[in-house]
Design an enzyme around this catalytic site. Sequence first.
Site, short mmCIF file in Angstrom:
data_model
loop_
_atom_site.label_atom_id
_atom_site.label_comp_id
_atom_site.label_asym_id
_atom_site.label_seq_id
_atom_site.Cartn_x
_atom_site.Cartn_y
_atom_site.Cartn_z
N SER A 1 -89.58 -48.65 -21.91
CA SER A 1 -89.34 -49.10 -23.28
C SER A 1 -90.40 -48.65 -24.26
O SER A 1 -90.16 -48.66 -25.47
CB SER A 1 -89.24 -50.63 -23.31
N ASP B 1 -93.15 -57.67 -30.40
CA ASP B 1 -92.47 -58.76 -29.68
C ASP B 1 -93.34 -59.20 -28.52
O ASP B 1 -94.54 -58.92 -28.49
CB ASP B 1 -91.05 -58.34 -29.25
N HIS C 1 -94.07 -55.55 -26.56
CA HIS C 1 -94.19 -54.20 -27.12
C HIS C 1 -95.06 -54.13 -28.37
O HIS C 1 -95.10 -55.09 -29.15
CB HIS C 1 -92.79 -53.65 -27.44
#
Length: 358
Positions: free
Chosen positions: A35, A323, A326
């Site tokens: 990610s 978040d 991340h």
Amino acid sequence: MGKKIFLVVLCLATVVDLLLSANAEVPAVFILGDSTADVGANNFLPDSKDRADFPPYGIDFPHARPTGRFSNGLNSADFLAKLMGFKRSPLPFFYLVNNTKLIKRPSFRGVNFASAGSGLLNITGQTMNGKKNVFTMAEQVEQFSSIYSVLVAVKGQASAEAFLSKSLFFISTGSNDIFAYYLSKSTAPKQDFLATLGLLYDSYLRSLYKLGARKFGIISVPPIGCCPALRIQNTTGGCLEDLNTLATEFYSTINTLLIKLSTDYSDIKYSLGNAYEMTINVIDNPHPFGFENVANACCGDEKIPCSPNATFCSNRHEYLFWDLFHPTQAAARLAAITLYSGEPQFVSPINFKQLAEA
């Protein structure tokens, strides 16, 4: 020495526009991983739970568009691509597969294969219901193999291999494997676990080498024990040091395998970014880098993760984390600049700019 490095990186961040206008151009970039580099691969997995194609993700992306990036705007893959002469990261693999004419054009400049939630192990990121949740690293390498075949068909064997030998291969993976190992309370000895990850990493790099890759920009695992999601599990609100230890030991594993790989193949060039060292320096001394909050998520909390119903901060440039897992766009930009022009403490044996020029 530490203060000097802080000031060097801070100066780099303030002259980012100059860097972006004086970049080291390469024919193409190919991005694999999780990610931290995903630009929308999981959007093509309708059953995936690891998606970010909804607001407020992308609130600072052009037109406030949620693209699938786990960021309020651009991620590190985007900024690295910009530093190499591109507008942002290349498109996701499955977008290009559905538009094969883009691969065949002279303007073709790479592919992003990264898939949020994935890891080196095939089981990492998958769900128990049997529905496909991520594209594994093995699948990402296989996807590149199909791109290689198209390039050979279009350019011819020699031209395709020359093109790929000058291109850069960015890889950022391993965090999710370590998360899963730690959170599962696995009884497997950690040295055996890390050795297994190292063997898999080595096999994927060798597969890419056989398909023409020669320049590898490897990004190690950051201090994942300091993510807001993990701090929540610590009664003190501090980092989970056992997880951080796994991250630092995995850096050593990667470093050893890259030395061996470059010995086996003399035409390989590589840069290894020490994401742990880069990030922990910011966490330990955030203000010189422009950050005010390095512990909490800008979007969401332990009760409501980042989602359309979550609240989010307005001073996003002052947060390290967007978040619970991340980085913000600001943090991603700083990371990319450090990888591109950083000192050996942060990236070795050469930085990404030197790798592009090698």
